[in-house]
Structure formats: structure tokens, C-alpha cells
Design an enzyme around this catalytic site. Sequence first.
Site, mmCIF file in Angstrom:
data_model
loop_
_atom_site.group_PDB
_atom_site.id
_atom_site.type_symbol
_atom_site.label_atom_id
_atom_site.label_comp_id
_atom_site.label_asym_id
_atom_site.label_seq_id
_atom_site.Cartn_x
_atom_site.Cartn_y
_atom_site.Cartn_z
ATOM 1 N N HIS A 9 36.611 -12.139 115.871
ATOM 2 C CA HIS A 9 37.806 -11.796 115.297
ATOM 3 C C HIS A 9 37.728 -11.536 113.700
ATOM 4 C CE1 HIS A 9 38.358 -15.857 113.802
ATOM 5 N NE2 HIS A 9 37.881 -16.088 114.613
ATOM 6 N N SER B 74 38.698 -12.116 109.394
ATOM 7 C CA SER B 74 39.100 -13.295 108.373
ATOM 8 C C SER B 74 38.396 -12.785 107.234
ATOM 9 C CB SER B 74 38.926 -14.276 109.163
ATOM 10 O OG SER B 74 39.135 -15.546 107.984
ATOM 11 N N HIS C 239 26.946 -44.040 111.570
ATOM 12 C CA HIS C 239 27.672 -42.842 111.211
ATOM 13 C C HIS C 239 27.042 -42.193 110.141
ATOM 14 C CE1 HIS C 239 29.144 -46.166 108.406
ATOM 15 N NE2 HIS C 239 28.940 -45.377 107.499
ATOM 16 N N SER D 232 26.062 -39.579 106.758
ATOM 17 C CA SER D 232 26.491 -39.008 105.363
ATOM 18 C C SER D 232 25.256 -38.764 104.907
ATOM 19 C CB SER D 232 27.076 -40.194 104.631
ATOM 20 O OG SER D 232 27.416 -39.868 103.261
#
Length: 915
Positions: free
Chosen positions: A449, A451, A591, A593
Site C-alpha cells: 500500500h 505511504s 530483556h 537493549s
Amino acid sequence: MATVLEGLESKETAATAEDAARPAVEAVDSRPGAPFLLAGNQLNLDIRPGGCHRLQYLCSQQPPELLRVEFLRLSTHEDPGLLDDTLAQVPWSLLHLRSLVLKGGQSRGALGACLHGTLTTLPAGLSDLTCLAHLDLSFNRLETLPTCILELHSLDALLLSHNCLSELPEALGSLPTLTFLSVRHNCLERLPTTLGSLSTLQRLDLSENLLDTIPSEIGDLSSLIELNLASNRLQNLPASLAGLRSLQLLVLHSNLLTSVPTGLAHLPLITRLDLRDNQLRDLPEELLDAPFVRLQGNPLGEASPAPLSPPDVPPIPEMPRLFLTSDLDSFLVTPHGCSVTLACGVRLQFPAGATTTPITIRYRLWLPEPHLVSLGPHDFLLSGVLELQPHGVAFQQDVSLWLLFVPPRVRRCREVVVRTRSDNSWNDLETHLEEEAPKRLWARCQVPHFSWFLVVLRPVSNTCLLPPEGALLCSSGHPEVKVTFPSGATEEPRQVSMQVVHMAGLELRALLEEAEASVSPLLCLSQNGPPSFLQPVTVQLPLPPGVTGFSLDRSHLHLLYRTPSAATWDDITTQVVLELTHLYARFQVTHFSWYWLWYTTKTCVGGLARKAWERLRLHRVNLIALQRRRDPEQVLLQCLPRNKVDATLSRLLDRYHGPEPSDTVEMFEGEKFFAAFERGIDVDADRPDCVDGRICFVFYSHLKNVKEVYITTTLDREAQAVRGQVSFYRGSLPMEVPQEAEAARQRKGTDALWMATLPIKLPRLRGPQGSGQGTDFSLMPLNLGDAETGFLTQSNLLSVASRLGPDWPAVALNLGMPYRVLQRIRHEFRDDLDGQIRHMLFSWAERQAGQPGAVGHLVQALEQSDRQDVAEEVRAILELGRHKYQDSIRRTGLAPEDSTVPGTSASQTPESAQA
């Protein structure tokens, strides 16, 4: 793109804890600075160049530790003859070798693509390696499988990805203990029927080849757990696949399948069946409802395509091709499709059936303002911002988009991608590069699409889809950087990515003023799921250069973590368990980073890491301000990387003059700054990027940060020249520019707004100030024309410019100006029609000065543009000049009263036509 299968490629090369605890041996050859990295039973010779010479030296010395080596890594980016000689010595010197890695891909080309090694075959003597269980020949130039491999009867894992193999030999079935075979990204067109004889094979990767059929014997692989056949040309599958009772993972996406065997739904252990992006229109009910099946990108439920037309039916007409001029900003696309080339250097291809109804597409090329550009900390912008409308309209088929950009300077471990905005977030599309000329490249991508789109240079991103079973993610640019995900780290599959950035040791030592300081590559980890993992994830980083695990001082080793919310670097060394080997450091996180390993005697490392991270992203630039020689009121302002200043000035100084460039200043990619004219100098035209004489800029290191402006003054130039200046300040445009005295006080500060001040001089006027255009074009005669067609002065051209109005693009095209020049003028003088016209007309006139027929060419261009009125005005100017010249000849007695002067069609000096 990493997969679960790829995670097994290095399983045999990981050192055990017992091996890591053994003392390291360093042997040094006759050349200083060339150590052999021999740690325990591992010999790593692919980290630095010259591995073949080092291995030959070790073989000649035969140290006792060499007999313990079971794992050997050797780069194949070597001379082919030297590589063959070195490999011939391996069976005689490494008798107990269990793992041999001969990979290319450690080096990258100018466009960031991995370079293949020089290996084309193997010496026959390697068949004597009776203990060899793991052989990795990826990223080389193998066209046929070396025969010695077929005699390695202890072989457990064979990796042949990214080579040039067109077929596999029938004798491949004679490897009785093979459990893992990867032939990904080759040129295989068929498979041997003996493949079914590999009764111990558990994992088979045949993705990214040219296979259109699979032999039915593949159903005899009774131990097969994972089978990857993605990105081939398969139209159907053998029914024998339903006999793979041990199969858990079957990947078949990106093929041409129209049906699949019904028995696949009854495989007892299957956990994932990937059928995305095929031509499936109908599936058994068992597969449609199964939770382990992925079916996106298939035309399920649609009618079958119409049968082929008989021979007497006329052929389908060729796809329409459109070439848009600069004055068009929209075009119509019908269901038949079309190929479009825009004036701004963009190409689009709409396949037939992309739209079901006609749709009008609008486009605009925006300047890269910060609110339209999304860049990561280490990204570089390579293009303007293309907007295609209507936004969000989904096409029935992907539309191909080509964006033109100038190739970046050679940068290790970087890649070019097209970035687009979708659902209020920016995503990178799969991008392919096509070279048009040495300095012109196309970035091609498929867009579902419309943009906003832009071209970005980023650190290489390695990505994999993490399943609940776990995986291994490795950096393609820095193979020693790895992340291991254990089983159970996630409940649902999630996308995980890594980027690695290198920092030069010289810059770090200069920053810290410490000769022994060093850092590992900077690692950025990201993912698109919940912020934390259910199980700890193991990260491996190489130790900083010059540091080994058995000689370092642990008090000098710091593991740094960047806190995303606070944008600070924290020392977390005491919060994790650092496991050190001779070459690597491993630790566990929950996590993602940024992570960075430092070796320094400094104590407060967090603040130093922030400065070093900023230094990685800074560009050293110079600022220039030049005035056009013919028109000193036209000023060129530019911000240039330091290494481009000399070449740019040598190209400009024949048309411009001005002061020396500013001192070197440092700027970030995408940083805002502005130029303020001072001491009686102001900007002469209203511009959208100008407020009260201040011109806004945004710095992008790979784009031309240049603007041309017309300046004026309120001071009396008839009395004396005006000596003003232009100053450059950091930041967004403020309501008030700092006063010069205040700015001078700020110049000594490290965070000062002021960057540089360059002088600007408007010369003293020699007469009345022209035609009220704010520019004294009569200071320097133009002498446009010749004796046959006549002369025009700058005042005459100003009069012509004032009459053209919106018709100037047609005149420019008829004058022979290319579309790209018109587009550039439109953008440089946005919302300033007079500036566009004057710039076009005078830039053309400068190139034509002294050329015969220039005035006639202008008259002809005006007539072709339906501006007969202006053409008549030019003819009247020429006729008036001719009469005045003849009168002057008669007054001096050089011609009789009734005679005409042959060969004079206008005043022979520019001054005579000005009256």
C-alpha cells in the site's frame, strides 16, 4: 535472515567449559603482531587476515598443543593456491579434528553484501579426517560437491549454504551418520533419489533454490524432524511426505503450490506447517482448521484462473508505460496495470490486476524534514521523502517501487533499505539494489500500500522468528557476536533482531587519553513482543581487542547497558555473571537493549560511554558561504563533510567566490541548524524555510545540504560597499537570534549555539539600482548574443523574466533544460515564482554567454511555448538596439545618412541596448 535450522550451524564449534579452562597457547611467527589463537582444543584463524600463513607456520613448528585441536576455523578469503596448499596439510597435522569451518562471508562489499570466499573444491586428502563430524563450507564458490566429502563416514553435520551447486551427487546417500544437511541458497534444480537413504537425517534445509519437483524417496527419511523447502518453484508435493512420522516443522512458503497432500494433516508430531505465499485455492478441512498451519498470502476461496487463450486469440497488449513531466503530480492506474517513471527519479510498476477499478495516484517528493524522517541512532539518510497517495489503499498485488539514490561511501557491515510508514510506525522493507551507473543505484522493493518512503543506510540487521523451541541468532558482519535463546524463552513466536556497530580504537584512546583502553563492538538487541523473556537469554560478545580471557584484569572489565528511557549508560558488571573464555565474554539477560564491553582503568565509565556513543554518531563538517561572480547578491550556503570540501570548492570556484570554509564543527545526522544574515544583510525573497532573514537547515551526511538565496540590504550601497556576515547556529529556528556580542561570549562553550561566522560583501553600486527586482544585475555585463542575432543585457532578461509567469517550465524545456534541473529549481525556490524564473533564465544565459545564436534560440523557445507576446518584446529590444547603433555610426561620420550597417542586428555593445 536467521532460522531455527541456522541455529544448529555452530553447535559443534561451541567450546565446553572444560576446554575454556585450559591454558591458551600463543605462537608468534617471524612477523610481529600475528598471534595464533589456540585455546584448549580450538584453533580460530578466521578472526584476522592471513590465517593460511599462520596455519602453515603452526604445522611447520608442530607444537604439542596442536595435537589436541578438535575445532578449526579458517577464512576462505585467501589466495586460492595458498588455500589449497594449506588445506592439504590439515590431515597430517590435525589428526583428531572433529569440526572444520571453511566459511566465506566475513568480508562485505561496497553495498554491504557478504563476499563469497575463493574455495571451489577440497583436496582429496581431507578424506583421511576419520573423526570429522562437522563440516561448514558456506559462502564459497562450490559448483560441484568435492568427492572427498562422500568418504567422510563420521560426518554428522554438512553445511553448504550460499554456494553455486546445481545438483547433488547420487553418492550423497552413502553418508551413514549425517543428521543435519543445509544446502540453502544454491542453484539446485533437482535432488538425487538416494537422498531417502539418509536414515539418520534429522534436519534438511533446501530453501532458496530452483527446485520444481521433489523425489518421492524423500518420504523414506524416517528420522527427519525439520524440512525447509521455502523459496523454490514447487507446484506440487509427493504424497510420500505424509510418511514422515517424525516431522515437527515443515516450511513450504514462497513456492507455486496449488495443492498439498491430505496426509500432512495427520502427521502425529507436526507443530508448524508454513504454507504462506503460494497459489493454494483449496485445502482439506483438517488443514484449514489446524492451529499449526500458516496460510497468509494464498488466494483461498477464489475462482481458478481462466484457461489459456487459444492460439488464434490476439496476444495481450504490452503494459502501458508512462513518463511524467515535472508539471504533473498525478496519474491514472487501471486494472490493466502500467509502468510509470516520475520526473523526480522514481519508477513504479503496477502489475495487471493490482487494482480492480481505475484509481488516481498522486505523488510528491518532500524535503527531508525531521518530522518526515525516522532514523535510528546509527542510520544515515540517502534520499528525499517520497509520498504516494492515497494512503493505506491496499493493492490486490504488490506494486514494485524503485527509488534512485547516490551510493554511500564504503562502510563495513552496513546495508541499504527502503523505510516506510505504516500504522503510525516505521518499518524497513526487503530491499534489492540494482546498479544503473557507477554512481547511480536503484533501491527496489515491493509495497502492499502507499505511504511515505525513503532510503536509509543502517547497520546490518540480523533477524529471526523466535519459536518456543529456542534458536541461535548470529551477526553476519561479526560472527563472534551471538545470542542463544533457550527452549521456553517465549510462549508465542516473536521477531528478534540484532545490530552491531564497530568503534575505532584510535578514537576511543583519544577520548579516554589511555593507550591500553579498548571496547568490543556495540550490540543492539530488539524484539517485537513482551518486554521480557520467560527464560534468561545468553549473549556472547568478543573481548575488546588486545585483551584475552586469561590475562585480563577483571577489575578493568565493564559491561555497560543503555537505559532506553533515560538515554544513559549504566555499568551492570556487578549485576550479571560474566563467563570468560580466551576470546569471548558470555552473560545472561531477560530483556533487550544496547550492550557494550569496555576494558579501561577509568572508574566512572557510564559518562565516558555516553561521550563515546555520541562520538560514534558525530560527523565532522565545514560550512561555506559563496557569492556568484556574475551576481554577488546570489549566495550559496552549504554544509559539507570535511573530506568533500576541497573537491566541492574546486568545482564551484569558477562561478563563485568567497571566504575560506569555516573551522571544522561536529554535527549529528538529522541535526537542525540555521543561517542568520547579520550587519545589514537580509534575504531578498519570501521562502518557506526563511524567517526574518534566517535560513533553516537539516544536516544529512549523504545529501547535499545546500541552499541558494538572494540577499539585499537596507544600507546605502551607492556610498560604499556593505560588509555583512552570515552566522550559523545550532538548533531549531528561535524567535530571536542571539545578539552578536552574546553569541561571541558563547563561542567558547562546548554546547554553544554558535558554530561559525563568514563574511558577506555587497559591492558598491555604480549607478541606479536596476529594475526594482532587488538584484543589481547590471553590475557585470552579460553579453548574451552575437553580431548576427543581437545582444541582450541583464536588464533585458529581467524584463523578460517579469513577463513569463507560470509558463516558465515550458520555456525552460524548449531551451533544452532537463527535467531534473527544473525539479531542483522548483524545490530550491518553493513558493517563490519570481526566484524560479530568474534562476532558470540567468543560469541558462550564463551557459550561453559568448555562444552564437543564443538570442535566436531564446526567441524560438518563447514562440514554441505560445508566448508570442514576449518573443515580440525581445524582437523590439533588438530592433531598438539596431537603430541606436546605426544612429551612433552616422553621428560619427562612419556611414552615409541613407546607408545601413551590414551585419548589425542589435547594438554591438551591451550598453547600447539598455536605454
